[in-house]
Design an enzyme around this catalytic site. Structure first.
Site, PDB file in Angstrom:
ATOM      1  N   ILE A  14       2.746   2.156  -2.562  1.00  0.00           N
ATOM      2  CA  ILE A  14       3.003   2.146  -3.997  1.00  0.00           C
ATOM      3  C   ILE A  14       4.386   2.707  -4.298  1.00  0.00           C
ATOM      4  O   ILE A  14       5.048   2.281  -5.255  1.00  0.00           O
ATOM      5  CB  ILE A  14       1.897   2.925  -4.751  1.00  0.00           C
ATOM      6  CG1 ILE A  14       1.925   2.615  -6.250  1.00  0.00           C
ATOM      7  CG2 ILE A  14       1.988   4.413  -4.497  1.00  0.00           C
ATOM      8  CD1 ILE A  14       1.472   1.229  -6.598  1.00  0.00           C
ATOM      9  N   ALA A  15       4.860   3.643  -3.482  1.00  0.00           N
ATOM     10  CA  ALA A  15       6.206   4.186  -3.674  1.00  0.00           C
ATOM     11  C   ALA A  15       7.255   3.108  -3.450  1.00  0.00           C
ATOM     12  O   ALA A  15       8.272   3.055  -4.151  1.00  0.00           O
ATOM     13  CB  ALA A  15       6.441   5.365  -2.730  1.00  0.00           C
ATOM     14  N   ARG A  36       6.919  13.639   4.306  1.00  0.00           N
ATOM     15  CA  ARG A  36       6.450  14.699   5.196  1.00  0.00           C
ATOM     16  C   ARG A  36       7.195  14.686   6.526  1.00  0.00           C
ATOM     17  O   ARG A  36       7.002  15.562   7.353  1.00  0.00           O
ATOM     18  CB  ARG A  36       4.948  14.535   5.427  1.00  0.00           C
ATOM     19  CG  ARG A  36       4.102  14.829   4.191  1.00  0.00           C
ATOM     20  CD  ARG A  36       2.655  14.478   4.394  1.00  0.00           C
ATOM     21  NE  ARG A  36       2.474  13.051   4.633  1.00  0.00           N
ATOM     22  CZ  ARG A  36       1.306  12.472   4.861  1.00  0.00           C
ATOM     23  NH1 ARG A  36       0.217  13.210   4.910  1.00  0.00           N
ATOM     24  NH2 ARG A  36       1.219  11.177   5.062  1.00  0.00           N
ATOM     25  N   TYR A  57       8.407  17.657   0.530  1.00  0.00           N
ATOM     26  CA  TYR A  57       8.306  17.452  -0.911  1.00  0.00           C
ATOM     27  C   TYR A  57       8.961  18.611  -1.658  1.00  0.00           C
ATOM     28  O   TYR A  57       9.519  18.427  -2.751  1.00  0.00           O
ATOM     29  CB  TYR A  57       6.843  17.321  -1.320  1.00  0.00           C
ATOM     30  CG  TYR A  57       6.132  16.150  -0.685  1.00  0.00           C
ATOM     31  CD1 TYR A  57       6.794  14.950  -0.425  1.00  0.00           C
ATOM     32  CD2 TYR A  57       4.781  16.235  -0.328  1.00  0.00           C
ATOM     33  CE1 TYR A  57       6.130  13.872   0.166  1.00  0.00           C
ATOM     34  CE2 TYR A  57       4.114  15.168   0.244  1.00  0.00           C
ATOM     35  CZ  TYR A  57       4.792  13.991   0.501  1.00  0.00           C
ATOM     36  OH  TYR A  57       4.146  12.943   1.074  1.00  0.00           O
ATOM     37  N   LYS A  96      -1.296   6.593 -11.322  1.00  0.00           N
ATOM     38  CA  LYS A  96      -2.699   6.685 -11.741  1.00  0.00           C
ATOM     39  C   LYS A  96      -3.590   6.760 -10.487  1.00  0.00           C
ATOM     40  O   LYS A  96      -3.193   6.274  -9.426  1.00  0.00           O
ATOM     41  CB  LYS A  96      -3.069   5.497 -12.646  1.00  0.00           C
ATOM     42  CG  LYS A  96      -2.884   4.116 -11.992  1.00  0.00           C
ATOM     43  CD  LYS A  96      -4.076   3.745 -11.144  1.00  0.00           C
ATOM     44  CE  LYS A  96      -3.786   2.613 -10.220  1.00  0.00           C
ATOM     45  NZ  LYS A  96      -4.767   2.522  -9.118  1.00  0.00           N
TER      46      LYS A  96
END
Length: 340
Positions: A14-15, A36, A57, A96
């Protein structure tokens, strides 16, 4: 703020979709990515031309070249990653579902407001041209008083107990992954339900393979909704009013074709027969530019330039109310996630 400087937290599927969407936004650029591992950050950075590539992050959240961070990690990590970015003074667009539950969502919203930072749930479908047209028809009263909403989002996935679609520790099941779409769609139209009834088929891992939701509102207004990750069903939606209906053609979550149907005038040749009623129809083709994720990024940019700390299209109180609805639905099945 002429150009919005984005950071992307995560390098997953999704990124990458969101990064692709940003390439269609003229006044936005990806300045940093956080992963990560350094190797994953480097791979993502090479693909999308990202200059700042962080192996954590935390380093991304501290990057001074970033205005707003998009969080695309799996559901259970939305809460901690949003707090991380907000505490670092960054605006946030969170994929979401907003959080795993309403308790987490409430804390996220409280922190954003206390720090005067922008926060929005990335319900990308709300900002697409066809959905904007639907809202314009509704605002104009084109179909009279809306009485019924029907929507489904389902697909057939191969069973893998370790997959995010089925693993309880990853918030697996249809409800959080795809059920949120029709529930948010109904919320956009009707607001918060007064009554909630639901049913679910729980699979081998204890999460819902498929589920259905009957939501009731003031005056008897109703939403009939369903979702599934182990059943293929047409991905269609309809909004039905006292003076016609609106159909969002498949796939309605990324609609390119929408139809407005209103009662035919006497003596006019009908072009559609629907449930015994005669309607005139107007069909509009509204293709998206880019891959569709660009529109939510444009909304974020417009809000930041205007000094708004939340979207009027996807406001924070509504995201919280949706999470409360999801919690109520799960409670009816006795479904909890181990890490919430």
């Amino acid at each position: 703020m002429q150009t919005v400087r984005w950071g992307i937290l995560s390098t997953g599927y999704i990124a990458n979709l969101f990064a692709e969407g940003l390439t269609a936004v003229d006044d936005a650029e990806i300045r940093a990515v956080g992963s990560r591992s350094q190797s994953s950050a480097e791979t993502f950075g090479e693909r999308w031309g990202v200059p700042n590539r962080h192996a954590s992050y935390e380093a991304l959240a501290r990057d001074p070249d970033v205005d707003v961070i998009y969080i695309g990690t799996p559901h259970p990590y939305h809460f901690e990653h949003t707090l991380l970015c907000l505490e670092a003074g960054k605006h946030v667009l969170i994929e979401k579902p907003f959080a795993m539950n309403a308790r987490q969502a409430r804390r996220m919203i409280e922190l954003a407001r206390s720090k005067d930072l922008f926060l929005m749930e990335a319900m990308w479908t709300r900002f697409l041209p066809a959905m904007v047209q639907v809202r314009e028809w509704l605002d104009a009263g084109a179909i009279g008083e809306v009485e019924l909403v029907r929507a489904n989002l389902s697909f057939m996935a191969g069973f893998d107990p370790a997959s995010r679609l089925f693993a309880p520790e990853l918030g697996g099941g249809a409800l959080l992954d795809v059920g949120i779409y029709p529930i948010s769609f109904a919320s956009m139209i009707f607001g918060t339900p007064k009554t909630i009834a639901s049913t679910a088929c729980l699979g081998q891992t204890g999460t819902d393979n498929r589920s259905a939701y009957l939501l009731g509102y003031e005056g008897g207004k109703t939403a009939l909704l369903s979702s599934a990750v182990r059943l293929g069903v047409p991905v269609e939606a309809e909004i039905i009013g006292t003076q016609g209906y609106i159909r969002l053609h498949e796939p309605w979550i990324n609609p390119r074709v929408v139809t407005l149907a209103t009662p035919a005038a006497p003596g006019v040749e009908s072009r559609l027969i629907f449930e015994g009623n005669v309607f005139d129809t107007q069909t509009m083709h509204l293709p998206t530019q880019g891959n569709g994720y660009n529109y939510e990024a444009i909304e974020v940019g417009e809000c930041l330039r205007a000094g708004r700390r939340e979207s009027r299209v996807m406001p924070l109180d509504e995201s919280l109310a949706i999470m409360e609805t999801l919690d109520a639905i799960r409670a009816q099945w006795g479904l909890t996630y181990p890490n919430e």
